[in-house]
Write a protein that holds these residues in place. Structure first.
Motif, PDB file in Angstrom:
ATOM      1  N   LEU A  42       1.610  44.792   9.169  1.00  0.00           N
ATOM      2  CA  LEU A  42       3.061  44.945   9.308  1.00  0.00           C
ATOM      3  C   LEU A  42       3.478  46.059  10.269  1.00  0.00           C
ATOM      4  O   LEU A  42       4.553  45.976  10.871  1.00  0.00           O
ATOM      5  N   LEU A  43       2.670  47.091  10.399  1.00  0.00           N
ATOM      6  CA  LEU A  43       3.055  48.182  11.303  1.00  0.00           C
ATOM      7  C   LEU A  43       3.245  47.712  12.740  1.00  0.00           C
ATOM      8  O   LEU A  43       4.266  48.029  13.372  1.00  0.00           O
ATOM      9  N   PRO A  52      -4.895  55.147  11.714  1.00  0.00           N
ATOM     10  CA  PRO A  52      -5.112  55.628  10.340  1.00  0.00           C
ATOM     11  C   PRO A  52      -4.024  56.587   9.876  1.00  0.00           C
ATOM     12  O   PRO A  52      -3.622  56.568   8.705  1.00  0.00           O
ATOM     13  N   GLU A  53      -3.549  57.422  10.806  1.00  0.00           N
ATOM     14  CA  GLU A  53      -2.505  58.376  10.455  1.00  0.00           C
ATOM     15  C   GLU A  53      -1.206  57.661  10.086  1.00  0.00           C
ATOM     16  O   GLU A  53      -0.538  58.012   9.105  1.00  0.00           O
ATOM     17  N   ASN A  54      -0.837  56.654  10.889  1.00  0.00           N
ATOM     18  CA  ASN A  54       0.407  55.933  10.623  1.00  0.00           C
ATOM     19  C   ASN A  54       0.325  55.096   9.354  1.00  0.00           C
ATOM     20  O   ASN A  54       1.303  54.960   8.614  1.00  0.00           O
ATOM     21  N   ILE A  61       5.197  56.991   2.372  1.00  0.00           N
ATOM     22  CA  ILE A  61       6.648  56.790   2.322  1.00  0.00           C
ATOM     23  C   ILE A  61       7.009  55.621   1.407  1.00  0.00           C
ATOM     24  O   ILE A  61       7.946  55.695   0.605  1.00  0.00           O
ATOM     25  N   LEU A  62       6.238  54.542   1.506  1.00  0.00           N
ATOM     26  CA  LEU A  62       6.503  53.382   0.654  1.00  0.00           C
ATOM     27  C   LEU A  62       6.282  53.719  -0.815  1.00  0.00           C
ATOM     28  O   LEU A  62       7.032  53.261  -1.681  1.00  0.00           O
ATOM     29  N   VAL A 109       7.461  46.449   7.970  1.00  0.00           N
ATOM     30  CA  VAL A 109       7.256  47.493   6.977  1.00  0.00           C
ATOM     31  C   VAL A 109       8.563  47.900   6.310  1.00  0.00           C
ATOM     32  O   VAL A 109       8.562  48.357   5.147  1.00  0.00           O
ATOM     33  N   TYR A 110       9.684  47.705   6.985  1.00  0.00           N
ATOM     34  CA  TYR A 110      10.973  48.085   6.408  1.00  0.00           C
ATOM     35  C   TYR A 110      11.350  47.146   5.258  1.00  0.00           C
ATOM     36  O   TYR A 110      11.878  47.588   4.231  1.00  0.00           O
TER      37      TYR A 110
END
Length: 208
Positions: A42-43, A52-54, A61-62, A109-110
């Motif tokens: 999804l990113l 990996p960081e994102n 956040i999710l 992702v949203y």
């Protein structure tokens, strides 16, 4: 002195609440199991590089949004006081089931974040109302035992989620796992059809 004997209605109500907590735990843990493959897909569709960081940041956040939803579940309390424990308990189960299943349809992702927020509102409500139901429906000398047994349901749900991941998830992917989260809808219908309101709630309503 022998403990008070439970009625068939109290036993049925307990197993409905326990099943709700079990599937509550299952739906909660599904997210942790499918986090990496879901965000990896999804990113990029959300215009975010798949690093990996994102993935870690988006996952955090999710999860935070899910906890915000859990916090917002206080809205169910006044509704349950007004319309009854069992009907609103069924509504909370329906809510987290529908929005967990809806996560399977997320295209970015949203959307996934929104569905996790809404699922959290349902899961938090079910967690509180199932405990309230057992506390009000069971006799005083059985209440602590009932609360203790109820707690086991949530963690049994972890085993269900792991089993689904080993079978369904490994073969069909993360979207199929979220679709499995729709299964609590069956419990919602059973609660509505088979579980009666606690006498304590009825007495409180009549006294108002």
């Amino acid at each position: 002195m022998a403990p008070t004997k439970l009625t068939s209605g109290q036993i049925t109500g307990f197993w409905a609440a326990w099943s709700g907590w079990t599937l509550d735990g299952m739906d909660s843990f599904i997210y942790a199991l499918v986090l990496s493959p879901a965000l990896s897909e999804l990113l990029p569709k959300s215009g975010i590089h798949k690093t990996p960081e994102n993935v870690g940041l988006a996952g955090s956040i999710l999860f935070a949004l899910f906890l915000v939803g859990w916090g917002l579940s206080f809205i169910w309390g006044p509704i349950a006081d007004r319309f009854g424990r069992t009907r609103v308990l069924a509504a909370t189960v329906m809510a987290y089931a529908v929005f967990t299943g809806a996560a399977a349809l997320a295209t970015n992702v949203y959307q996934l974040g929104l569905f996790r927020l809404l699922a959290g509102i349902g899961i938090g409500g079910e967690w509180a109302l199932a405990g309230t139901y057992v506390a009000e429906a069971w006799p005083e000398d059985r209440r602590k035992m009932g609360a203790g047994f109820l707690q086991t349901g949530y963690y049994f749900g972890f085993f269900l989620a792991a089993a689904l991941n080993y079978t369904v998830g490994a073969r069909y992917g993360w979207r199929a796992m979220f679709l499995c989260g729709v299964s609590p809808v069956i419990i919602a219908f059973l609660i509505t059809a088979r579980v009666k309101e606690p006498e304590r709630w009825k007495q409180n309503v009549e006294s108002e």
